[in-house]
Design an enzyme around this catalytic site. Structure first.
Site, PDB file in Angstrom:
ATOM      1  N   SER A   4     -43.915  16.544 -23.973  1.00 41.86           N
ATOM      2  CA  SER A   4     -43.512  18.477 -24.576  1.00 41.86           C
ATOM      3  C   SER A   4     -43.381  17.787 -26.025  1.00 41.86           C
ATOM      4  CB  SER A   4     -41.552  18.013 -24.322  1.00 41.86           C
ATOM      5  OG  SER A   4     -40.837  17.554 -25.313  1.00 41.86           O
ATOM      6  N   ASN A   5     -43.522  16.751 -26.774  1.00 46.67           N
ATOM      7  CA  ASN A   5     -44.209  16.852 -27.842  1.00 46.67           C
ATOM      8  C   ASN A   5     -45.440  16.373 -27.918  1.00 46.67           C
ATOM      9  OD1 ASN A   5     -41.940  15.489 -30.208  1.00 46.67           O
ATOM     10  ND2 ASN A   5     -40.788  14.086 -28.413  1.00 46.67           N
ATOM     11  N   LYS A  43     -49.602  -8.585 -19.398  1.00 44.53           N
ATOM     12  CA  LYS A  43     -49.105  -7.480 -20.287  1.00 44.53           C
ATOM     13  C   LYS A  43     -50.837  -7.733 -21.039  1.00 44.53           C
ATOM     14  CE  LYS A  43     -46.140  -5.653 -23.703  1.00 44.53           C
ATOM     15  NZ  LYS A  43     -45.003  -5.790 -24.718  1.00 44.53           N
ATOM     16  N   MET A  81     -43.168   5.101 -23.220  1.00 40.46           N
ATOM     17  CA  MET A  81     -41.960   4.199 -22.481  1.00 40.46           C
ATOM     18  C   MET A  81     -42.000   2.628 -21.859  1.00 40.46           C
ATOM     19  SD  MET A  81     -39.762   6.537 -23.013  1.00 40.46           S
ATOM     20  CE  MET A  81     -38.634   6.272 -22.789  1.00 40.46           C
ATOM     21  N   ARG A  82     -42.572   2.093 -23.294  1.00 39.16           N
ATOM     22  CA  ARG A  82     -42.719   0.338 -23.215  1.00 39.16           C
ATOM     23  C   ARG A  82     -43.342   0.130 -24.494  1.00 39.16           C
ATOM     24  NH1 ARG A  82     -44.952  -1.379 -18.110  1.00 39.16           N
ATOM     25  NH2 ARG A  82     -45.823   0.419 -16.720  1.00 39.16           N
ATOM     26  N   ASN A 142     -44.288   7.128 -33.730  1.00 39.51           N
ATOM     27  CA  ASN A 142     -44.273   7.056 -32.493  1.00 39.51           C
ATOM     28  C   ASN A 142     -42.644   7.970 -33.251  1.00 39.51           C
ATOM     29  OD1 ASN A 142     -42.632   6.564 -30.137  1.00 39.51           O
ATOM     30  ND2 ASN A 142     -40.753   5.544 -31.007  1.00 39.51           N
ATOM     31  N   HIS A 157     -37.940   8.662 -31.769  1.00 39.32           N
ATOM     32  CA  HIS A 157     -37.211   8.433 -31.255  1.00 39.32           C
ATOM     33  C   HIS A 157     -36.173   8.999 -31.225  1.00 39.32           C
ATOM     34  CE1 HIS A 157     -34.788   4.984 -29.875  1.00 39.32           C
ATOM     35  NE2 HIS A 157     -33.975   5.653 -29.811  1.00 39.32           N
TER      36      HIS A 157
END
Length: 204
Positions: free
Chosen positions: A16-17, A68, A93-94, A110, A112
């Site tokens: 949505s963002n 990773k 989500m990382r 980012n 939040h």
């Protein structure tokens, strides 16, 4: 050929963002070009949003890589292949390691859903309600190697009502996210964001 800054978007969910950013680009309020959208979940709806807008949509799954480091190297290579200059985390989500942060120094932004430094990490809205906070909101910040700990660029406040639950508070915060995230990105492309240590100044 476009001279606009090319952004790459990392997302894990609905997007949505990302959609709010696309809408501001379409309306001419945001002078940014989206070069690629990368999701770490094959069923992330953000991929459909990107495809519908004619933007390359790529899935890079953590489980496809032995470490990773290898996963993040794949992210970096994909972003570089699409000539990305700014990395936008829109519900990714990382936690990114120094490997990615070094590749895009002070070029990762980012959003939040809390007023950082309060309630970092997952379920920020639930954290705020459980704590009894009277106000919450959202924070746009540069990404560093910590969890939601980078320099704060902009925040927006919402009141936590006595009858709010996690979902209703999240919905109120999301409205604010859709307002300030594109605004910050436009300030960035205009060269109006200056970072001095932990202080972020918005230039006139």
């Amino acid at each position: 050929m476009s001279s606009k800054i090319i952004a790459g978007v990392l997302a894990s969910g609905r997007g949505s963002n990302f959609q709010s950013i696309l809408d501001k680009i379409s309306s001419g309020e945001l002078s940014l070009q989206i070069g690629v959208v990368i999701a770490d979940k094959a069923d992330a709806y953000v991929l459909q949003r990107a495809a519908a807008a004619g933007i390359p949509a790529v899935v890079i799954l953590r489980q496809d890589y032995s470490s990773k480091e290898a996963f993040e190297q794949a992210l970096i290579e994909c972003l570089q292949a699409h000539k990305v200059e700014l990395l936008v985390l829109a519900g990714f989500m990382r936690i990114l390691s120094s490997q990615v942060i070094r590749a895009f120094p002070e070029k990762i932004i980012n959003i939040h859903p809390s007023l950082l430094p309060s309630f970092p990490g997952l379920q920020a809205q639930k954290q705020a309600i459980d704590y009894g906070a009277k106000y919450s909101g959202c924070t746009v910040h540069f990404v560093d190697e910590g969890m939601d700990s980078g320099p704060i660029i902009m925040q927006a406040i919402v009141e936590v009502a006595e009858d709010d639950n996690e979902a209703s508070l999240a919905a109120k915060i999301l409205e604010k996210e859709h307002e300030i995230f594109p605004r910050v990105l436009q300030l960035y492309v205009q060269g109006k964001i200056a970072v001095q240590g932990r202080q972020v100044k918005i230039l006139k």
